[in-house]
Design a protein around this motif. Structure first.
Motif, PDB file in Angstrom:
ATOM      1  N   PHE A  13     -52.547  27.822-195.710  1.00 51.82           N
ATOM      2  CA  PHE A  13     -52.715  27.187-197.022  1.00 51.82           C
ATOM      3  C   PHE A  13     -53.511  28.096-197.960  1.00 51.82           C
ATOM      4  O   PHE A  13     -53.255  28.144-199.154  1.00 51.82           O
ATOM      5  N   ILE A  14     -54.484  28.824-197.394  1.00 46.01           N
ATOM      6  CA  ILE A  14     -55.341  29.706-198.199  1.00 46.01           C
ATOM      7  C   ILE A  14     -54.516  30.889-198.719  1.00 46.01           C
ATOM      8  O   ILE A  14     -54.559  31.225-199.903  1.00 46.01           O
ATOM      9  N   TRP A  15     -53.714  31.517-197.824  1.00 45.90           N
ATOM     10  CA  TRP A  15     -52.875  32.651-198.236  1.00 45.90           C
ATOM     11  C   TRP A  15     -51.812  32.195-199.227  1.00 45.90           C
ATOM     12  O   TRP A  15     -51.527  32.888-200.201  1.00 45.90           O
ATOM     13  N   GLN A  16     -51.235  31.019-198.981  1.00 51.73           N
ATOM     14  CA  GLN A  16     -50.215  30.486-199.890  1.00 51.73           C
ATOM     15  C   GLN A  16     -50.800  30.212-201.265  1.00 51.73           C
ATOM     16  O   GLN A  16     -50.169  30.460-202.282  1.00 51.73           O
ATOM     17  N   ASN A  17     -52.029  29.699-201.262  1.00 50.89           N
ATOM     18  CA  ASN A  17     -52.741  29.381-202.494  1.00 50.89           C
ATOM     19  C   ASN A  17     -52.863  30.639-203.361  1.00 50.89           C
ATOM     20  O   ASN A  17     -52.599  30.615-204.563  1.00 50.89           O
ATOM     21  N   ILE A  18     -53.235  31.772-202.728  1.00 51.09           N
ATOM     22  CA  ILE A  18     -53.406  33.049-203.449  1.00 51.09           C
ATOM     23  C   ILE A  18     -52.057  33.537-203.981  1.00 51.09           C
ATOM     24  O   ILE A  18     -51.919  33.892-205.151  1.00 51.09           O
ATOM     25  N   GLY A  41     -39.256  32.529-199.636  1.00 52.29           N
ATOM     26  CA  GLY A  41     -38.217  33.512-199.313  1.00 52.29           C
ATOM     27  C   GLY A  41     -38.774  34.803-198.750  1.00 52.29           C
ATOM     28  O   GLY A  41     -38.321  35.289-197.703  1.00 52.29           O
ATOM     29  N   ILE A  42     -39.798  35.356-199.415  1.00 51.52           N
ATOM     30  CA  ILE A  42     -40.363  36.645-198.982  1.00 51.52           C
ATOM     31  C   ILE A  42     -41.092  36.498-197.644  1.00 51.52           C
ATOM     32  O   ILE A  42     -40.946  37.337-196.756  1.00 51.52           O
ATOM     33  N   ARG A  43     -41.848  35.413-197.471  1.00 53.15           N
ATOM     34  CA  ARG A  43     -42.562  35.233-196.204  1.00 53.15           C
ATOM     35  C   ARG A  43     -41.565  35.078-195.043  1.00 53.15           C
ATOM     36  O   ARG A  43     -41.822  35.542-193.938  1.00 53.15           O
ATOM     37  N   SER A  44     -40.410  34.455-195.326  1.00 55.15           N
ATOM     38  CA  SER A  44     -39.389  34.276-194.283  1.00 55.15           C
ATOM     39  C   SER A  44     -38.730  35.604-193.923  1.00 55.15           C
ATOM     40  O   SER A  44     -38.453  35.862-192.752  1.00 55.15           O
ATOM     41  N   VAL A  45     -38.478  36.461-194.930  1.00 56.15           N
ATOM     42  CA  VAL A  45     -37.905  37.798-194.683  1.00 56.15           C
ATOM     43  C   VAL A  45     -38.868  38.613-193.818  1.00 56.15           C
ATOM     44  O   VAL A  45     -38.462  39.254-192.833  1.00 56.15           O
ATOM     45  N   ILE A  46     -40.160  38.592-194.180  1.00 50.54           N
ATOM     46  CA  ILE A  46     -41.190  39.321-193.408  1.00 50.54           C
ATOM     47  C   ILE A  46     -41.212  38.812-191.962  1.00 50.54           C
ATOM     48  O   ILE A  46     -41.274  39.595-191.015  1.00 50.54           O
ATOM     49  N   TRP A  66     -50.631  41.491-199.364  1.00 50.78           N
ATOM     50  CA  TRP A  66     -51.408  41.196-198.144  1.00 50.78           C
ATOM     51  C   TRP A  66     -51.374  39.722-197.769  1.00 50.78           C
ATOM     52  O   TRP A  66     -51.101  39.384-196.610  1.00 50.78           O
ATOM     53  N   PRO A  67     -51.600  38.800-198.735  1.00 50.35           N
ATOM     54  CA  PRO A  67     -51.421  37.376-198.385  1.00 50.35           C
ATOM     55  C   PRO A  67     -50.000  37.071-197.923  1.00 50.35           C
ATOM     56  O   PRO A  67     -49.794  36.270-197.008  1.00 50.35           O
ATOM     57  N   LEU A  68     -48.993  37.719-198.541  1.00 47.11           N
ATOM     58  CA  LEU A  68     -47.591  37.495-198.147  1.00 47.11           C
ATOM     59  C   LEU A  68     -47.334  37.987-196.723  1.00 47.11           C
ATOM     60  O   LEU A  68     -46.652  37.327-195.941  1.00 47.11           O
ATOM     61  N   ALA A 106     -49.628  38.258-194.379  1.00 53.89           N
ATOM     62  CA  ALA A 106     -50.368  37.349-193.480  1.00 53.89           C
ATOM     63  C   ALA A 106     -49.582  36.067-193.242  1.00 53.89           C
ATOM     64  O   ALA A 106     -49.390  35.631-192.097  1.00 53.89           O
ATOM     65  N   VAL A 107     -49.082  35.471-194.331  1.00 53.61           N
ATOM     66  CA  VAL A 107     -48.359  34.204-194.199  1.00 53.61           C
ATOM     67  C   VAL A 107     -46.987  34.439-193.546  1.00 53.61           C
ATOM     68  O   VAL A 107     -46.501  33.599-192.771  1.00 53.61           O
ATOM     69  N   GLY A 108     -46.373  35.603-193.809  1.00 52.64           N
ATOM     70  CA  GLY A 108     -45.064  35.912-193.225  1.00 52.64           C
ATOM     71  C   GLY A 108     -45.133  36.176-191.738  1.00 52.64           C
ATOM     72  O   GLY A 108     -44.415  35.567-190.945  1.00 52.64           O
ATOM     73  N   VAL A 109     -46.041  37.079-191.334  1.00 47.72           N
ATOM     74  CA  VAL A 109     -46.151  37.453-189.916  1.00 47.72           C
ATOM     75  C   VAL A 109     -46.764  36.314-189.103  1.00 47.72           C
ATOM     76  O   VAL A 109     -46.208  35.888-188.081  1.00 47.72           O
ATOM     77  N   LEU A 110     -47.921  35.808-189.556  1.00 44.45           N
ATOM     78  CA  LEU A 110     -48.648  34.824-188.748  1.00 44.45           C
ATOM     79  C   LEU A 110     -48.083  33.413-188.872  1.00 44.45           C
ATOM     80  O   LEU A 110     -47.739  32.784-187.877  1.00 44.45           O
ATOM     81  N   SER A 111     -47.958  32.912-190.119  1.00 46.08           N
ATOM     82  CA  SER A 111     -47.547  31.518-190.295  1.00 46.08           C
ATOM     83  C   SER A 111     -46.065  31.311-189.966  1.00 46.08           C
ATOM     84  O   SER A 111     -45.716  30.433-189.174  1.00 46.08           O
ATOM     85  N   SER A 112     -45.188  32.153-190.552  1.00 48.38           N
ATOM     86  CA  SER A 112     -43.750  31.972-190.308  1.00 48.38           C
ATOM     87  C   SER A 112     -43.302  32.639-189.013  1.00 48.38           C
ATOM     88  O   SER A 112     -42.640  32.018-188.188  1.00 48.38           O
ATOM     89  N   GLY A 113     -43.659  33.930-188.826  1.00 46.20           N
ATOM     90  CA  GLY A 113     -43.199  34.666-187.640  1.00 46.20           C
ATOM     91  C   GLY A 113     -43.764  34.129-186.342  1.00 46.20           C
ATOM     92  O   GLY A 113     -43.038  33.619-185.486  1.00 46.20           O
ATOM     93  N   VAL A 114     -45.091  34.200-186.216  1.00 39.38           N
ATOM     94  CA  VAL A 114     -45.761  33.726-184.987  1.00 39.38           C
ATOM     95  C   VAL A 114     -45.722  32.195-184.924  1.00 39.38           C
ATOM     96  O   VAL A 114     -45.386  31.613-183.892  1.00 39.38           O
ATOM     97  N   GLY A 115     -46.041  31.538-186.048  1.00 45.65           N
ATOM     98  CA  GLY A 115     -46.158  30.076-186.071  1.00 45.65           C
ATOM     99  C   GLY A 115     -44.888  29.345-185.671  1.00 45.65           C
ATOM    100  O   GLY A 115     -44.891  28.542-184.734  1.00 45.65           O
ATOM    101  N   TYR A 116     -43.768  29.620-186.370  1.00 46.53           N
ATOM    102  CA  TYR A 116     -42.526  28.891-186.079  1.00 46.53           C
ATOM    103  C   TYR A 116     -41.963  29.235-184.705  1.00 46.53           C
ATOM    104  O   TYR A 116     -41.351  28.401-184.046  1.00 46.53           O
ATOM    105  N   THR A 117     -42.186  30.497-184.246  1.00 44.79           N
ATOM    106  CA  THR A 117     -41.716  30.871-182.900  1.00 44.79           C
ATOM    107  C   THR A 117     -42.514  30.135-181.831  1.00 44.79           C
ATOM    108  O   THR A 117     -41.945  29.576-180.884  1.00 44.79           O
ATOM    109  N   LEU A 118     -43.851  30.121-181.977  1.00 46.07           N
ATOM    110  CA  LEU A 118     -44.699  29.407-181.000  1.00 46.07           C
ATOM    111  C   LEU A 118     -44.437  27.906-181.030  1.00 46.07           C
ATOM    112  O   LEU A 118     -44.549  27.233-180.006  1.00 46.07           O
TER     113      LEU A 118
END
Length: 305
Positions: free
Chosen positions: A27-32, A44-49, A225-227, A229-241
């Protein structure tokens, strides 16, 4: 075998807690990022990352990819059905995220946060129609969790407006997404499912963004950098886990654990953005934690089985 199932369930619950922490901080990275870019561009960009990150992980660690195949060969589906399930997961996730974003813009952040978390109510009741059973402790815990989230999120007198109904529809869709993932995770390789789901989300988001938002490269680079963070951690790691974790955890339990992301977001806001939390919010958090602990108590019938 019972012991092995318990260990697997415990590990899966820990994975879902990690997802909750990552999504709460997101939420913090998305906010920025959202202060500079439109919501569809961010999604879209966070999903591509995320897709690039998961594909690289699969290529560099083929053993990790292979380990995410369905546990039961009898459950495994054809390649065509794997793609269909991934596309369905992606469409449901995209529509949930988009409608949620629209609704958030039409109501207060507090009410939106509370209403979105109501997917913890929808999931168990959708599950009943699919043959899942709920024990009395889960229902008590669920009621406490909803009361706690109300204390955390709703500051003003609660009244239902059009924006709240839009957010409520997105909450129902998030609940459906958890059910769809529960079905798909047992039949499809987790990393493959995550890749297909996020490819669908990124294509739909960027196509809509081209027609409704301004996409400027300099703006994207200013919040790269926020993109990331949100792409790799929230979408990449998060949705896979989430997909891996839901293999061994019932959907109603998964939804309760994942709902804690809003509490992590509040704590993250205090620690990182210096936001203030009052007595009301603190009491709400305690009630939610109590509800989640009570919800996991097995009833006597389950223990006898």
């Amino acid at each position: 075998n019972k012991g092995e199932c318990s260990v697997r369930k415990f590990i899966s619950e820990v994975l879902l807690i990690i997802v909750t922490i990552v999504w709460g901080l997101a939420f913090i990275w998305q906010n920025i990022a959202s202060k500079v870019l439109g919501p569809l561009t961010v999604v879209g960009i966070r999903s591509v990352i995320a897709v690039i990150f998961i594909i690289l992980s699969a290529v560099l660690m083929p053993a990790l990819y292979k380990s995410q195949d369905p546990k039961s060969l009898a459950m495994k589906v054809s390649k065509k059905k794997e793609w269909i399930l991934g596309i369905i997961c992606g469409i449901v996730l995209f529509v949930s995220m988009y409608i949620s974003q629209v609704g958030v813009g039409m109501t207060t952040a507090g009410k939106a946060g509370f209403i979105t978390v109501l997917y913890i109510c929808f999931v168990p009741f959708i599950g009943i129609f699919l043959g899942n059973k709920l024990n009395k402790f889960f229902i008590i815990g669920l009621v406490l969790a909803v009361i706690g989230f109300y204390f955390i999120s709703v500051k003003e007198e609660f009244s239902l407006e059009i924006g709240d109904i839009v957010v409520l529809i997105s909450a129902l869709l998030f609940g459906i997404h958890i059910i769809v993932i529960d079905y798909s995770a047992a039949r499809v390789n987790s990393m493959f499912l995550s890749i297909v789901q996020l490819v669908v989300v990124s294509i739909l988001s960027l196509v809509f963004a081209v027609f409704t938002e301004k996409i400027i490269l300099a703006d994207i680079l200013s919040v790269i950098w926020p993109l990331l963070a949100v792409g790799v951690l929230s979408s990449g790691v998060g949705y896979t886990l989430q997909i891996i974790g839901q293999k061994n955890v019932p959907p109603h339990t998964a939804s309760l654990i994942l709902s804690l992301e809003s509490i992590v977001a509040v704590i993250g806001g205090v620690l990182i953005l210096n936001e203030h939390v009052g007595i009301r919010e603190g009491l709400g958090m305690l009630i939610v934690f109590a509800g989640i602990i009570i919800s996991q108590v097995p009833d006597k019938k389950q223990i006898e089985k």
